[in-house]
Design a protein around this motif. Structure first.
Motif, PDB file in Angstrom:
ATOM      1  N   TRP A 167       0.851  -1.199   0.000  1.00 48.98           N
ATOM      2  CA  TRP A 167       0.000   0.000   0.000  1.00 48.98           C
ATOM      3  C   TRP A 167       0.881   1.241   0.000  1.00 48.98           C
ATOM      4  O   TRP A 167       1.949   1.266   0.638  1.00 48.98           O
ATOM      5  N   ALA A 210      -7.899   3.518  -2.338  1.00 47.60           N
ATOM      6  CA  ALA A 210      -8.830   4.289  -1.511  1.00 47.60           C
ATOM      7  C   ALA A 210      -8.666   5.769  -1.823  1.00 47.60           C
ATOM      8  O   ALA A 210      -7.566   6.248  -2.095  1.00 47.60           O
ATOM      9  N   ASP A 256     -14.963   9.876   5.952  1.00 43.93           N
ATOM     10  CA  ASP A 256     -14.875   8.431   6.165  1.00 43.93           C
ATOM     11  C   ASP A 256     -15.884   7.702   5.297  1.00 43.93           C
ATOM     12  O   ASP A 256     -16.735   8.306   4.641  1.00 43.93           O
ATOM     13  N   VAL A 263     -13.969   2.800   0.797  1.00 46.68           N
ATOM     14  CA  VAL A 263     -12.710   3.316   0.259  1.00 46.68           C
ATOM     15  C   VAL A 263     -12.905   4.139  -1.012  1.00 46.68           C
ATOM     16  O   VAL A 263     -12.161   5.092  -1.262  1.00 46.68           O
ATOM     17  N   ARG A 313      -5.925  -3.986  10.371  1.00 47.51           N
ATOM     18  CA  ARG A 313      -6.048  -2.552  10.123  1.00 47.51           C
ATOM     19  C   ARG A 313      -4.779  -1.998   9.488  1.00 47.51           C
ATOM     20  O   ARG A 313      -3.666  -2.401   9.848  1.00 47.51           O
ATOM     21  N   ARG A 365      -5.953   7.868  11.154  1.00 50.84           N
ATOM     22  CA  ARG A 365      -7.075   7.170  10.536  1.00 50.84           C
ATOM     23  C   ARG A 365      -6.684   5.718  10.269  1.00 50.84           C
ATOM     24  O   ARG A 365      -5.516   5.341  10.389  1.00 50.84           O
ATOM     25  N   TRP A 366      -7.658   4.893   9.885  1.00 52.27           N
ATOM     26  CA  TRP A 366      -7.334   3.526   9.518  1.00 52.27           C
ATOM     27  C   TRP A 366      -8.298   3.004   8.462  1.00 52.27           C
ATOM     28  O   TRP A 366      -9.416   3.486   8.324  1.00 52.27           O
ATOM     29  N   VAL A 367      -7.810   1.982   7.730  1.00 51.21           N
ATOM     30  CA  VAL A 367      -8.603   1.257   6.747  1.00 51.21           C
ATOM     31  C   VAL A 367      -8.736  -0.175   7.252  1.00 51.21           C
ATOM     32  O   VAL A 367      -7.727  -0.804   7.620  1.00 51.21           O
ATOM     33  N   ASP A 368      -9.963  -0.709   7.283  1.00 54.76           N
ATOM     34  CA  ASP A 368     -10.131  -2.105   7.702  1.00 54.76           C
ATOM     35  C   ASP A 368     -10.135  -3.027   6.488  1.00 54.76           C
ATOM     36  O   ASP A 368     -10.176  -2.588   5.335  1.00 54.76           O
ATOM     37  N   GLY A 415     -12.682  -2.782   3.701  1.00 52.90           N
ATOM     38  CA  GLY A 415     -12.657  -1.684   2.741  1.00 52.90           C
ATOM     39  C   GLY A 415     -13.385  -0.440   3.200  1.00 52.90           C
ATOM     40  O   GLY A 415     -13.976   0.282   2.385  1.00 52.90           O
ATOM     41  N   VAL A 423     -13.003   3.190   5.588  1.00 57.19           N
ATOM     42  CA  VAL A 423     -12.068   4.141   6.188  1.00 57.19           C
ATOM     43  C   VAL A 423     -12.691   4.738   7.450  1.00 57.19           C
ATOM     44  O   VAL A 423     -13.867   5.113   7.443  1.00 57.19           O
TER      45      VAL A 423
END
Length: 618
Positions: free
Chosen positions: A314, A337, A346, A349, A368, A380-383, A386, A388
Motif C-alpha cells: 500500500w 482508496a 470516512d 474506500v 487494520r 485514521r485507519w482502513v479495515d 474496505g 475508512v
C-alpha cells in the motif's frame, strides 16, 4: 466582390493589464541571499516570479520541482522568490523555515513571511500561487495551483523579447547564495526500517540516498545512491533517487522505497545493493491519467510511505490524497482508496477523502492499516472490509497539542505511525515535536515524549522505540515509558483571515483563462470540473456537489457565523496549433479551503483565480 478592396485591419492584440506590484515584506527576513535584504527596486530589470508556498503543502513541493528547469534555463533574466506563507503554527517558526528551505533543496531566495503580510498584499487565497512581475515592476500574471510553469515560461520568453527591445531588461547573476553544507551523517532523514540483521535502513532524503546504519543507530555501514538528484537504476554507487521517503521490507531480501519526487516505487536488493524500479514512469500523475495497469506504465504522484497489507504494497500517495496499492505478483498498481478530493471523509474506500496521507503501519493482527493523514492532522485507519475510519482529527483547519479523549484530542501535521506491542499506536506528531499514543481500547490520546525536533517516523527495537528525528538529522532511541508525559493543551485553527461574505446567495466564480497559445480541450466533452462542499456541511444550503461549469450560485445558511468553503477546480487546455497533429495538453487544478465569515452587507461574489491575468481580471 471588389478584389481591389483593402484587406480588413487585424484586431490589435489585447493589451496586458499592468498593476504595480506591492512591496515584499516579511518579519522573518530573507534566506538564501547571504544575509542581504532585498526590495522590488533591487530586482528592477529582472523578471520576478513570486512563489507563495508553505512547506507542509505537497502541491507547493510539486511547484518547487516544476520551477527547477525554468530557473536553470532563464537564470540570467528570471529571479524566483519563494514567499513562505505558513498554514500551521510550526511553519511560522523561523528555524523551521530555514530547515525546510534546505530540506527541499530550494535553489532561490526565500522571504519568510510568518504574519502573511505579503500574502495579503497580493490577495493570495491558495497554496501554491505563482505571481509574475515584469522588469518594470508590474504584476502581469497570477496562477493558483500547480501545472502552470509551461504557461509561465512562454510568458517569460515574451517578456524577455519585449523588455530586451525596450532596454528595460537586466541580465546577470541573481541574488541567490547557496548555504554552506553541514557535515552530518544524515541530512533530514525521512523514514526508517529495521533490517533482518538488526541494522537500520534510513531514507536520507535531502541527500537523495539510502543509508544503512549499524544496530547502534549511528555507525554508517553503507550508502545506496549516487547522492545526486536523479532517476536511475543500477548498483549502489550508480543508482539515483530524488528525495526518497518511505521504506518497507518486501521480503527477507529486499526493501521497497517510496522515491517521492521521482513519483516511483523502487526496490533495493539488500545482498547486492542493486536498485530497480517497481512502479511509476518518473512522471507525475494528473487528472485523467490511468489509475490502474502495469506498474511501470502508470504515473504516480509523490508516494510518501509504503506498507505491506493484505498481500499488497500500500502506498500513501500524498500528491493526490489517495492510497494506492502495488501487487508484486501481477506487477500492477491501482487506486485502493480515496477520490483525489482533499479533506476528511470516512466511509467506503471509493468514497473516502484524505489529505496528504504520509505515514502507514499495519496492526499486529493484520486487520487494520493505520495512516497519518498529515493535512487534516488526523490518525485514521482502513479495515480489511474496505472502510475508512478516523480515530483522531476533525479536518483541514483544526490542529494543536491536546491529550484526552480521541474526540477532543489534537495533533499537528503528523507524518508517521507505529504500532506498539499492546496494539496501541504511536504517532510521530511532527509539527508538535512530540511522540503521541492512541489507545484503541480506551479511545484516549496521551503524550509519550516531547522536545523532539520534527519526528517523522519510528520503529520498534525490543523495549525501545527509535525515532527518526528529522530536523536533528539523527535516530533517537527512547525507552517506552509506562505513563505518558502530561502537557498543556493547545488548540489552533489555520492562521488565514476569514473572507467576509454576505449570508444567503453567493456567486462563486473560478477564473480560468487558457494560457497564450492554448485553448480549452473539448475533444472528449467538457474540459472543466468544479466540486464544492463546506465545513460544517449545514453551512451550504445550495450549490454542493460536482459540475462542469466554473461558476455556481451558492446559498449560505445565515444561521452560521463562519465556516469553510471547500472548492476544487480543474481545467484542461491544449496547444492551439492547427499544424500540430499531436498537440501537448495540460491540466490545471487547484483545491481551495476558504475560511468565510457571514457578514451582512459583505460581498455576494467570491472569485478564485485558477489561471489567468492579475487581479484586475476578476
Amino acid at each position: 466582390m471588389n478584389d481591389s478592396a483593402p484587406a480588413p485591419t487585424p484586431a490589435p492584440a489585447p493589451r496586458r493589464v499592468r498593476v504595480r506590484a506591492p512591496e515584499l515584506i516579511g518579519k522573518g527576513g530573507w534566506l538564501n541571499t547571504g544575509g542581504e535584504q532585498y526590495t522590488l527596486a533591487d530586482l528592477r530589470g529582472r523578471i520576478v516570479i513570486l512563489d507563495f508556498w508553505t512547506f507542509c503543502c505537497i502541491n507547493c513541493l510539486h511547484v518547487l520541482d516544476e520551477l527547477r528547469e525554468l530557473e536553470e534555463k532563464h537564470r540570467d533574466t528570471v529571479v524566483v522568490i519563494g514567499v513562505h506563507s505558513p498554514k500551521f503554527v510550526h511553519e511560522a517558526e523561523h528555524r523551521a523555515v530555514v530547515d525546510a528551505v534546505e530540506r527541499y533543496g530550494v535553489g532561490h531566495p526565500v522571504l519568510d513571511d510568518p504574519e502573511l503580510a505579503t500574502w495579503k498584499q497580493y490577495a493570495v487565497r491558495a497554496w501554491p500561487t505563482l505571481v509574475v512581475i515584469d522588469p518594470e515592476g508590474y504584476v502581469v500574471a497570477q496562477h493558483a495551483g500547480e501545472g502552470h510553469v509551461h504557461a509561465i515560461e512562454r510568458l517569460v520568453t515574451e517578456l524577455e523579447a519585449e523588455h530586451g527591445a525596450k532596454g528595460t531588461l537586466r541580465r546577470g547573476d541573481g541574488p541567490y547564495v547557496a548555504p554552506e553544507p553541514e557535515p552530518t551523517a544524515l541530512r533530514f532523514p525521512g523514514k526508517a526500517v529495521v533490517l533482518p540483521d538488526g541494522n537500520f535502513l534510513v531514507s536520507d532524503t535531502t541527500r537523495h540516498q539510502l543509508v544503512e546504519l549499524a544496530a547502534d543507530g549511528e555507525s554508517v555501514v553503507r550508502r545506496i545512491g549516487s547522492g545526486v538528484r536523479g532517476f536511475a537504476d543500477g548498483t549502489a554507487g550508480v543508482a539515483a533517487f530524488n528525495e526518497p521517503q518511505g521504506l518497507a521490507l518486501l521480503d527477507g531480501s529486499s526493501v521497497v522505497v517510496a522515491d517521492t519526487v521521482n513519483h516511483a516505487l523502487r526496490r533495493l536488493d539488500l545482498a547486492t545493493g542493486e536498485v530497480t524500479t517497481l512502479a511509476g514512469t518518473g512522471k507525475q500523475w494528473w487528472q485523467g491519467s490511468p489509475t490502474s495497469g502495469p506498474a511501470r506504465e502508470i504515473d504516480l504522484s509523490s508516494p510518501w510511505d509504503v506498507a505491506v497489507f493484505d498481500g499488497r504494497v500500500w502506498i500513501a500517495m500524498a500528491g493526490v490524497h489517495q492510497l494506492w496499492a502495488y501487487d508484486p505478483a501481477g506487477r500492477t498498481v491501482a487506486v485502493a482508496a480515496g477520490t483525489t478530493n482533499e479533506g476528511l471523509v470516512d466511509g467506503p474506500v471509493a468514497e473516502a477523502w484524505f489529505a496528504q496521507p504520509s505515514g502507514l503501519a499495519v496492526s499486529g493482527d493484520g486487520e487494520r492499516l493505520w495512516l497519518a493523514d498529515a493535512e487534516t492532522s488526523a490518525l485514521r485507519w482502513v479495515d480489511r472490509q474496505g472502510v475508512v475510519h478516523t480515530a483522531v482529527g476533525t479536518g483541514l483547519f483544526d490542529f494543536g497539542h491536546r491529550d484526552g479523549s480521541a474526540g477532543q484530542a489534537l495533533l499537528q501535521h503528523p507524518l508517521g505511525v507505529t504500532v506498539l506491542p499492546d496494539g496501541s499506536v504511536a504517532v510521530s506528531d511532527t509539527y508538535n515535536h512530540a511522540l503521541r499514543r492512541y489507545d484503541p481500547a480506551t479511545g484516549e490520546v496521551s503524550t509519550l515524549a516531547t522536545d523532539l525536533r520534527e519526528p517523522s517516523d519510528a520503529v520498534l527495537v525490543g523495549d525501545d522505540i527509535v525515532l527518526v528525528e528529522s530536523a536533528r538529522h539523527r535516530l533517537t532511541r527512547l525507552r517506552l515509558p509506562e505513563e505518558a508525559v502530561r502537557v498543556a493543551s493547545v488548540a489552533h485553527r489555520t492562521r488565514r483571515a476569514a473572507t467576509e461574505v454576505a449570508p444567503g446567495t453567493l456567486r462563486l466564480d473560478v477564473i480560468f483563462q487558457a494560457p497564450a497559445g492554448q485553448k480549452l480541450d473539448t475533444r472528449y466533452g467538457p474540459s472543466t470540473r468544479l466540486l464544492v462542499s463546506a465545513t460544517p456541511p449545514g453551512l451550504l444550503l445550495k450549490g454542493e456537489g460536482a459540475g462542469t461549469d466554473l461558476s455556481r450560485t451558492l446559498e449560505l445558511d445565515p444561521e452560521f457565523e463562519e465556516g469553510v468553503l471547500h472548492v476544487s477546480a480543474m481545467a484542461a487546455s491544449c496547444d492551439d496549433d492547427p499544424a500540430n497533429a499531436y498537440p501537448a495538453c495540460h491540466v490545471h487544478q487547484q483545491d481551495w479551503g476558504v475560511p468565510v465569515r457571514l457578514t451582512e452587507g459583505a460581498a455576494d461574489r467570491l472569485p478564485l483565480v485558477l489561471a489567468g491575468m492579475d487581479d484586475s481580471a476578476v
